[in-house]
Design an enzyme around this catalytic site. Structure first.
Site, PDB file in Angstrom:
ATOM      1  N   TRP A 149      19.870  26.929 -13.524  1.00 17.06           N
ATOM      2  CA  TRP A 149      18.937  25.891 -13.986  1.00 17.06           C
ATOM      3  C   TRP A 149      17.827  26.445 -14.858  1.00 17.06           C
ATOM      4  CZ3 TRP A 149      14.511  27.911 -12.339  1.00 17.06           C
ATOM      5  CH2 TRP A 149      14.524  28.670 -11.161  1.00 17.06           C
ATOM      6  N   LYS A 173      30.234  24.023 -15.403  1.00 13.67           N
ATOM      7  CA  LYS A 173      29.548  23.392 -14.280  1.00 13.67           C
ATOM      8  C   LYS A 173      28.080  23.787 -14.355  1.00 13.67           C
ATOM      9  CE  LYS A 173      28.162  24.472 -10.496  1.00 13.67           C
ATOM     10  NZ  LYS A 173      26.927  23.666 -10.590  1.00 13.67           N
ATOM     11  N   GLY A 227      23.897  33.508 -12.667  1.00 14.70           N
ATOM     12  CA  GLY A 227      23.176  33.012 -11.497  1.00 14.70           C
ATOM     13  C   GLY A 227      22.796  34.183 -10.602  1.00 14.70           C
ATOM     14  N   GLU A 249      26.657  37.478 -15.099  1.00 17.95           N
ATOM     15  CA  GLU A 249      25.249  37.739 -15.450  1.00 17.95           C
ATOM     16  C   GLU A 249      24.430  37.384 -14.222  1.00 17.95           C
ATOM     17  OE1 GLU A 249      24.169  39.085 -18.158  1.00 17.95           O
ATOM     18  OE2 GLU A 249      25.953  38.990 -19.414  1.00 17.95           O
ATOM     19  N   ARG A 277       7.203  34.386 -20.038  1.00 21.29           N
ATOM     20  CA  ARG A 277       8.152  33.544 -20.762  1.00 21.29           C
ATOM     21  C   ARG A 277       8.935  32.758 -19.720  1.00 21.29           C
ATOM     22  NH1 ARG A 277      13.340  34.091 -23.971  1.00 21.29           N
ATOM     23  NH2 ARG A 277      13.910  35.713 -22.515  1.00 21.29           N
ATOM     24  N   CYS A 283      15.720  35.923 -15.399  1.00 18.19           N
ATOM     25  CA  CYS A 283      16.317  37.148 -14.847  1.00 18.19           C
ATOM     26  C   CYS A 283      15.715  38.373 -15.518  1.00 18.19           C
ATOM     27  CB  CYS A 283      17.819  37.122 -15.062  1.00 18.19           C
ATOM     28  SG  CYS A 283      18.245  36.787 -16.774  1.00 18.19           S
ATOM     29  N   SER A 440      16.018  39.474 -25.396  1.00 19.26           N
ATOM     30  CA  SER A 440      17.091  38.499 -25.619  1.00 19.26           C
ATOM     31  C   SER A 440      17.274  38.240 -27.109  1.00 19.26           C
ATOM     32  CB  SER A 440      16.757  37.179 -24.923  1.00 19.26           C
ATOM     33  OG  SER A 440      16.526  37.415 -23.563  1.00 19.26           O
TER      34      SER A 440
END
Ligand code: NAD
Length: 476
Positions: A149, A173, A227, A249, A277, A283, A440
């Site tokens: 999420w 999903k 997750g 991940e 951020r 993560c 990222s």
């Protein structure tokens, strides 16, 4: 943009058994809407659709696939504000964070449009037999994608775009907290030219049974999961039954090291980015901040001032930097980390108490003198709490940074690039930010080592997770 049904074979369907679940606005705790909850019959329908779509898409030229992805980037880029609104509504993050996420999410379509035409193979002479060794990469098959999420758009597009580039159909999903963003993307993919059945979306209130069913369908070949490490482990076990190709991940516990020769202002700016951020629900969030004793006072003062300047509130409103956390359990977990650290001797420099009233808010918090035995040193905080410790010895801080089962990302701040590179290479992490609080990038291979994951997303590697290598031994 509020689609609330399942998306199977290019159509909106209410789900075989008609079950639905509520999606809440974390800033107000009000129900935004209800969403169809997929069950096993829906998974079967999605698998049938994916199977039927696969052959035609995989047979298209890489250029043809590339152009559809490029169009998806254009369409999403034209609608970033609408995506940002939706992300803020269901996830809570401040609108600036949501805009950042939407743009980052769209970039995966552009990047993988460019990668779709670069699935390089190889031909060479076998050294001894004289045969030719021909190596090519083929689409692996149907991929099941399971996403969290915290980035409702980007964690999906980071998987969908490379899968389509490689030629694979997907069933995604999304997390039950944030299914709306992924559903809202589907009309754009249709408009871009993604054929029906290539991307199917199955929100559900019962993820374990649904995902387990799909991982045991012989047509599925890839599991791409983002997750927590605990759920990742379970899915790795389940994927062993069919020997699926896993791309995992998982969680992180990022150390951020500020050496005595760092530019303190740059380190504060980097630490703010690495910590705040996505309000720390990342993560990649700096979970442990190690500052050399010589600069600890200066760093802490400036960092605390920067944290104190952040405005907390409903992320949809102007001027808000810190929205609510996604749900009550995430907020309560963050509060428990602070209580535990304080009980073990930490000093609260800022924040440290959830406000009364509606919304899952937790304020920007700075802790110093955090004991090594504190829970927040060993587990992901996943919230706006900065845990600062000090060090005096380089070897000691490297050892402390590596003393975790996680290995996703680390951050290092020093003005001495020789030292910086030497320390980066000693850190057991899949990614390191050197004088940067953000790693990222769709063009870079994102991923962790140890229990932070297997495989990489983005970069050249990201598409290869959805391919199988075939070697042909040939003579002519
Ligand atoms: P989570 O593991 O609870 O859930 C992730 C997804 O798995 C959700 O879609 C959820 O519905 C589903 N799920 C949960 N239990 C399941 C089961 N038994 N079987 C099948 N599916 C199941 O994680 P979360 O709370 O949604 O997200 C936070 C975690 O994600 C953090 O640990 C964070 O570090 C990690 N994360 C990692 C990355 C990365 O790139 N490494 C990126 C973002 C988030």
């Amino acid at each position: 943009m509020k689609h609330t049904d399942l998306y199977i074979n290019g159509a909106w369907v209410p789900g075989a058994d008609g079950a639905r679940f509520d999606v809440l606005n974390p800033a107000t705790e009000e129900v935004i809407t209800s969403v169809a909850s997929a069950g096993i019959a829906d998974a079967k329908a999605a698998l049938d659709a994916a199977e039927a779509a696969f052959g035609d898409w995989a047979a298209r030229t890489p250029r043809a696939r590339s152009e559809v992805l490029r169009k998806a980037w254009e369409l999403m880029t034209a609608r970033l504000p609408e995506f940002a609104d939706l992300i803020t509504l269901e996830n809570g993050k401040a609108r600036a964070d949501a805009m950042g996420e939407a743009a980052y999410a769209a970039e995966f379509f552009r990047w993988f449009a460019e990668e779709a035409v670069r699935a390089d193979g190889m031909i060479t002479h076998a050294p001894a037999s004289g045969a030719r060794i021909i190596v090519q990469h083929k689409p692996a098959g149907i991929a099941v994608l399971v996403t969290p999420w915290n980035y409702p758009a980007a964690m999906g597009t980071r998987k969908i775009a490379p899968a389509l580039a490689a030629g694979c159909p997907v069933i995604i999903k999304p997390a039950a907290e944030t299914p709306l963003t992924m559903l809202a993307l589907m009309p754009l993919l249709e408009e871009a030219g993604v054929p029906k059945g290539m991307v199917n979306v199955l929100p559900t209130a019962s993820p374990a049974a649904l995902v387990d069913h799909m991982l045991h369908d012989p047509r599925v070949r890839v599991l791409s999961f983002t997750g927590s490490t605990s759920v990742g482990r379970k899915l790795l076990h389940a994927s062993a039954d069919q020997v699926l190709k896993p791309a995992m991940e998982l969680g992180g516990n990022a150390p951020l090291i500020v050496f005595e020769d760092a530019d303190v202002d740059a380190a504060v700016e980097g630490a703010m980015l690495a910590k705040m951020r996505n309000l720390g629900e990342a993560c990649t969030a700096a979970n442990r901040i190690y500052v050399h004793a010589d600069v600890a006072e200066a760093f802490t003062a400036k960092f605390t001032a920067a944290m104190a300047a952040l405005k907390m509130g409903n992320g949809a409103q102007d001027g808000i930097d810190v929205g609510p956390l996604v749900n009550a359990s995430t907020r309560d977990k963050v509060a428990a980390f602070v209580e535990d650290a304080v009980a073990k001797g930490a000093k609260v420099e800022l924040g440290g108490k959830a406000p009364e009233g509606k919304g899952y808010f937790y304020p920007p918090t700075v802790l110093t003198n955090v004991a090594e035995t504190s829970d927040c040193v060993h587990d992901e905080i996943f919230g706006p709490v900065a845990a600062i410790q000090t060090f005096t010895d380089q070897e000691d801080v490297i050892a402390r940074a590596n003393a975790t089962e996680y290995g996703l990302v680390a951050y290092v701040f020093t003005e001495d690039m020789k030292r910086g590179m030497q320390v980066c290479e000693r850190l057991e992490y899949g990614m390191v930010g050197l004088n940067r609080g953000l790693v990222s990038d769709p063009a870079a291979p994102f991923g962790g080592v140890k229990q932070s994951g297997l495989g990489r997303e983005g970069g050249h590697e990201g598409m290869m997770e959805f391919t199988e290598t075939q070697y042909i031994s040939a003579s002519w």
